[in-house]
Design an enzyme around this catalytic site. Structure first.
Site, PDB file in Angstrom:
ATOM      1  N   SER A 137       0.834  -1.312  -0.117  1.00  0.00           N
ATOM      2  CA  SER A 137       0.117  -0.077   0.012  1.00  0.00           C
ATOM      3  C   SER A 137       0.950   1.136   0.105  1.00  0.00           C
ATOM      4  CB  SER A 137      -0.841   0.176   1.343  1.00  0.00           C
ATOM      5  OG  SER A 137      -1.441   1.154   1.451  1.00  0.00           O
ATOM      6  N   TYR A 150      -2.292  -1.745  10.300  1.00  0.00           N
ATOM      7  CA  TYR A 150      -1.954  -1.878   8.721  1.00  0.00           C
ATOM      8  C   TYR A 150      -0.773  -1.203   8.427  1.00  0.00           C
ATOM      9  CZ  TYR A 150      -3.991  -1.137   4.047  1.00  0.00           C
ATOM     10  OH  TYR A 150      -4.193  -1.389   2.682  1.00  0.00           O
TER      11      TYR A 150
HETATM   12  P1  NAD Z   1     -11.585  -5.830   0.101  1.00  0.00           P
HETATM   13  O1  NAD Z   1     -12.001  -5.668   1.330  1.00  0.00           O
HETATM   14  O2  NAD Z   1     -12.467  -5.618  -1.234  1.00  0.00           O
HETATM   15  O3  NAD Z   1     -10.889  -7.354  -0.063  1.00  0.00           O
HETATM   16  C1  NAD Z   1     -10.081  -8.063   0.796  1.00  0.00           C
HETATM   17  C2  NAD Z   1     -10.478  -9.470   0.827  1.00  0.00           C
HETATM   18  O4  NAD Z   1      -9.342 -10.083   1.763  1.00  0.00           O
HETATM   19  C3  NAD Z   1     -11.744  -9.789   1.171  1.00  0.00           C
HETATM   20  O5  NAD Z   1     -12.411 -10.856   0.236  1.00  0.00           O
HETATM   21  C4  NAD Z   1     -11.692 -10.642   2.506  1.00  0.00           C
HETATM   22  O6  NAD Z   1     -12.656 -11.466   2.885  1.00  0.00           O
HETATM   23  C5  NAD Z   1     -10.280 -11.005   2.358  1.00  0.00           C
HETATM   24  N1  NAD Z   1      -9.794 -11.296   3.757  1.00  0.00           N
HETATM   25  C6  NAD Z   1      -9.734 -10.619   4.714  1.00  0.00           C
HETATM   26  N2  NAD Z   1      -9.280 -11.292   5.856  1.00  0.00           N
HETATM   27  C7  NAD Z   1      -8.903 -12.647   5.456  1.00  0.00           C
HETATM   28  C8  NAD Z   1      -8.740 -13.837   6.161  1.00  0.00           C
HETATM   29  N3  NAD Z   1      -8.342 -13.707   7.451  1.00  0.00           N
HETATM   30  N4  NAD Z   1      -8.547 -14.808   5.737  1.00  0.00           N
HETATM   31  C9  NAD Z   1      -8.889 -14.725   4.310  1.00  0.00           C
HETATM   32  N5  NAD Z   1      -9.135 -13.820   3.551  1.00  0.00           N
HETATM   33  C10 NAD Z   1      -9.313 -12.544   4.116  1.00  0.00           C
HETATM   34  O7  NAD Z   1     -10.382  -4.980   0.025  1.00  0.00           O
HETATM   35  P2  NAD Z   1      -9.343  -4.375  -1.208  1.00  0.00           P
HETATM   36  O8  NAD Z   1      -9.350  -3.031  -1.073  1.00  0.00           O
HETATM   37  O9  NAD Z   1      -9.649  -5.378  -2.395  1.00  0.00           O
HETATM   38  O10 NAD Z   1      -7.920  -4.719  -0.705  1.00  0.00           O
HETATM   39  C11 NAD Z   1      -7.226  -5.993  -1.102  1.00  0.00           C
HETATM   40  C12 NAD Z   1      -5.707  -5.570  -0.558  1.00  0.00           C
HETATM   41  O11 NAD Z   1      -5.215  -4.284  -1.120  1.00  0.00           O
HETATM   42  C13 NAD Z   1      -5.631  -5.484   0.743  1.00  0.00           C
HETATM   43  O12 NAD Z   1      -4.088  -6.183   0.937  1.00  0.00           O
HETATM   44  C14 NAD Z   1      -5.439  -3.966   0.937  1.00  0.00           C
HETATM   45  O13 NAD Z   1      -4.619  -3.641   2.096  1.00  0.00           O
HETATM   46  C15 NAD Z   1      -4.799  -3.548  -0.139  1.00  0.00           C
HETATM   47  N6  NAD Z   1      -4.861  -2.121  -0.653  1.00  0.00           N
HETATM   48  C16 NAD Z   1      -6.131  -1.899  -0.740  1.00  0.00           C
HETATM   49  C17 NAD Z   1      -6.189  -0.122  -1.097  1.00  0.00           C
HETATM   50  C18 NAD Z   1      -7.458   0.124  -1.326  1.00  0.00           C
HETATM   51  O14 NAD Z   1      -7.672   1.658  -1.223  1.00  0.00           O
HETATM   52  N7  NAD Z   1      -8.917  -0.356  -1.474  1.00  0.00           N
HETATM   53  C19 NAD Z   1      -5.191   0.472  -1.262  1.00  0.00           C
HETATM   54  C20 NAD Z   1      -3.837   0.166  -0.876  1.00  0.00           C
HETATM   55  C21 NAD Z   1      -3.514  -1.406  -0.607  1.00  0.00           C
END
Ligand code: NAD
Length: 255
Positions: A137, A150
């Site tokens: 991130s 985080y």
């Molecule tokens: P999201 O909430 O849409 O998806 C995250 C997924 O992870 C979900 O399907 C959830 O069920 C799964 N998950 C959570 N805990 C879990 C566990 N214990 N076991 C198995 N699965 C688990 O979120 P997203 O925005 O698509 O995020 C995906 C990745 O991208 C994350 O690592 C997040 O930190 C990173 N990220 C997101 C953003 C953003 O702005 N959305 C920015 C930078 C990084």
């Protein structure tokens, strides 16, 4: 991608992971998804005749991480591409940050990527090919208020990625970390709604005044932009790109 590869993507029931799964599938990969929840779009992909597999997994559990890799290896012969993408957010000041949430964040976003990397490496080394992509991130590089768990996990992922790159390099295994700023997904939409309530302003105002304040481009990133980066890093053209952070932040860290 030159030939069909087996891709294991965590957290692909939703958001960025779902887009990565769709993209790698359309590029010819067999796609295994590990998540707490079953992905609703999977039947849509399976209809095209290629292989998909959903393995219900809680990545905070060491033995579930182990059995996940064992199952994909047993069914499809090994993992060529590992995308450690699962994650979640918790917002609270340090002095109120619950110990149990801190622990869980490190388990899911740092320990699970370490474990899955550890378990897939022997097979990748044997086949002398591998791609490991960790979803960092912008918070792998800079901090924001109230996100200690985080930010600590995402910074740690950079160290894990660099070490993996060094150890995997001689076997043509690359490891990279992608560092996006705010991507339009359920994870962020929940945070925007919560901030709108706390601050008593509209969703649009939270987006422009809070979430996009540091963004030069002034727009939320789409999951497909992150999936395209994954696709490139998995390609043969990216075979010398390893141990690096790939920032997609609309210019956030340029200032
Ligand atoms: P999201 O909430 O849409 O998806 C995250 C997924 O992870 C979900 O399907 C959830 O069920 C799964 N998950 C959570 N805990 C879990 C566990 N214990 N076991 C198995 N699965 C688990 O979120 P997203 O925005 O698509 O995020 C995906 C990745 O991208 C994350 O690592 C997040 O930190 C990173 N990220 C997101 C953003 C953003 O702005 N959305 C920015 C930078 C990084």
């Amino acid at each position: 991608m030159t030939q069909a590869k087996v891709a294991l993507i965590t957290g692909a029931a939703s958001g960025i992971g779902a887009e990565i799964a769709r993209t790698l599938f359309h590029e010819g990969c067999d796609v295994a998804i590990a998540d707490l929840h079953a992905p609703e779009y999977l039947t849509e992909l399976s209809a095209e005749g290629q292989r998909t597999l959903f393995i219900s997994t809680d990545l905070s559990q060491v033995e579930q991480c182990q059995s996940l890799v064992e199952r994909v290896t047993r069914e499809w012969g090994g993992v060529d591409i590992l995308v450690n993408n699962a994650g979640f957010q918790h917002v609270s000041p340090l002095e109120d940050f619950p110990e149990a949430v801190w622990e869980k964040m490190l388990q899911v976003m740092l320990t699970a990527p370490f474990l899955l990397t550890k378990y897939v490496l022997p097979g990748m080394k044997e086949r002398r090919w591998g791609r490991i992509i960790n979803m960092g991130s912008i918070h792998s590089q800079v901090a924001s208020l109230n996100k200690a768990g985080y930010i600590a996990a995402k910074h740690g992922l950079v160290g894990l990625t660099k070490t993996t790159a060094l150890e995997g390099g001689p076997f043509q295994i690359t490891a990279n970390v992608i560092c996006p700023a705010y991507v339009r997904t359920p994870l962020v939409e929940q945070q925007i709604a919560a901030q709108a309530e706390t601050l008593g302003i509209s969703i649009e105002e939270v987006e422009s005044q809070v979430f996009l304040k540091a963004s030069a481009t002034g727009r939320m990133i789409e999951p497909s932009e992150v999936a395209s980066m994954v696709s490139y890093l998995c390609s043969e053209q990216a075979k010398s790109i390893t141990g690096a952070c790939w920032t997609i932040d609309g210019g956030w860290t340029a200032q």
